[in-house]
Design an enzyme around this catalytic site. Structure first.
Site, mmCIF file in Angstrom:
data_model
loop_
_atom_site.group_PDB
_atom_site.id
_atom_site.type_symbol
_atom_site.label_atom_id
_atom_site.label_comp_id
_atom_site.label_asym_id
_atom_site.label_seq_id
_atom_site.Cartn_x
_atom_site.Cartn_y
_atom_site.Cartn_z
ATOM 1 N N ASP A 1 -4.552 -4.692 4.819
ATOM 2 C CA ASP A 1 -4.509 -5.269 3.244
ATOM 3 C C ASP A 1 -5.017 -6.557 3.051
ATOM 4 O O ASP A 1 -4.599 -7.457 2.411
ATOM 5 C CB ASP A 1 -3.052 -4.722 2.798
ATOM 6 C CG ASP A 1 -2.343 -3.674 3.189
ATOM 7 O OD1 ASP A 1 -3.210 -2.664 3.260
ATOM 8 O OD2 ASP A 1 -1.096 -3.883 3.226
ATOM 9 N N GLU B 1 -3.603 4.194 -4.429
ATOM 10 C CA GLU B 1 -3.024 2.985 -4.355
ATOM 11 C C GLU B 1 -4.178 1.823 -4.091
ATOM 12 O O GLU B 1 -5.275 2.158 -4.273
ATOM 13 C CB GLU B 1 -2.001 2.719 -2.996
ATOM 14 C CG GLU B 1 -2.462 2.810 -2.007
ATOM 15 C CD GLU B 1 -1.500 3.047 -0.720
ATOM 16 O OE1 GLU B 1 -0.189 3.013 -1.211
ATOM 17 O OE2 GLU B 1 -1.788 3.026 0.593
#
Length: 345
Positions: free
Chosen positions: A47, A226
């Protein structure tokens, strides 16, 4: 006949040399990609987001245990060095808000009003009892006398009573100067909250967020979407989101799609006019070709617009040659004649 054979042999030799030259050029092109030249501390990176301060590029990524928000720096976007984690303890308010959490996930970094804003997620896997917090600092340089992260507390929270999941934040200022935070993972998709420019928190605490992307859930199944990130370019806002599943090593099925809108609140549409609110859009990052199959599940994309005006997308992917380690990947972005971005990875 003898001269014909000589001519034929010469032609075949020339063809072979030409083929070798083409192959060499193809190999050179592969070697020339930024991803193929990345070296140093590339794993574990999950991420990631990136920002530049002065001559130094900073990458921040998910951290667990006592390594909360992993850090990496580079002077040239190629050679990367891991640093100390930003934090070694989760704030007390966050532990109370999300019992059982042991990580700070999916950070987002920006520079606003003279301070760096670091948004981050607190959650437990598979739950929407989640929270987004905020730290700020005057500088990213740990050696500076002005360095130090101030805990600004809770920004947005979600509970099982909500239809969204408050993780994966991304901050943006629109062309009218309004501040926004996109977020979301699974549930009813990606949400957008307007922020108070002074505090970095919701402008109206009880306001209902705007839905900007979702995937209709199949019967009896989840709707994997997401990791939103919004980019302002060419009169459009560009929304990147990740579809399908991360966090499964080489079995991860993550990929990244993109859509654009004239308004930051949407609707975001793919190149073919398909709507991200219908779980569609244009594929932007995908796994390596089937004959290669090395870097799997490319997703959770971030963006850098460098000082020279060049754009880069960074993301993580799982390296099959290193037991599926989540690995930092960076690709220059070329804007095509049709106005759409192409990641040169």
């Amino acid at each position: 006949m003898r001269f014909a054979k000589i001519a034929l042999a010469s032609g075949l030799a020339a063809l072979a040399l030409g083929g070798a030259a083409i192959a060499q050029q193809a190999g050179t092109a592969t070697q020339a990609t930024l991803n193929s030249r990345l070296t140093g501390d590339l794993t574990p990176t999950h991420d990631p987001v990136i920002i530049r301060e002065g001559d130094t590029y900073h990458v921040f990524s998910t951290g667990h245990g006592q390594r909360l928000i992993e850090t990496r720096t580079s002077q040239d976007l190629v050679h990367w060095t891991a640093g100390a984690p930003l934090f070694n303890a989760i704030p007390d308010w966050a532990k109370k808000a999300v019992p059982g959490t042991d990580g700070m996930w999916a950070p987002d970094i920006s520079f606003v009003n003279g301070r760096y804003r670091l948004y981050y997620s607190i959650s437990t896997f598979g739950s929407n009892r989640s929270a987004i917090g905020l730290f700020t600092s005057k500088t990213l340089d740990p050696k500076s006398r002005d360095y130090g992260w101030r805990d600004e507390g809770l920004v947005v929270a979600s509970t099982p009573a909500d239809d969204f999941n408050a993780i994966d934040p991304n901050f943006i200022v629109d062309r009218d100067g309004r501040h926004w935070l996109s977020l979301g993972s699974f549930w009813s998709g990606i949400k957008l909250f307007e922020l108070d420019p002074k505090t970095g928190k919701p402008l109206q605490p009880n306001a209902k967020p705007v839905s900007i992307a979702q995937r209709p859930a199949p019967a009896g199944g989840p709707a994997p979407i997401e990791a939103p990130f919004i980019v302002d370019h060419g009169g459009y806002y560009w929304l990147m989101v990740s579809y399908d599943y991360c966090c499964k090593g080489v079995n991860s099925t993550y990929y990244t799609v993109i859509g654009r809108s004239k308004s930051i609140t949407g609707p975001y549409l793919g190149k073919d006019g398909s709507a991200l609110m219908e779980g569609r859009g244009t594929i932007f990052l995908r796994a390596d070709l089937q004959e290669q199959q090395r870097f799997r599940g490319p997703g959770h994309a971030g963006w850098l617009r460098d000082k020279d005006g060049k754009d880069y997308v960074l993301y993580h992917a799982y390296d099959r040659q290193k037991n599926g380690a989540p690995t930092l990947r960076i690709a220059p972005v070329r804007w095509g004649a049709d106005g759409w971005p192409v990641a040169e990875y």
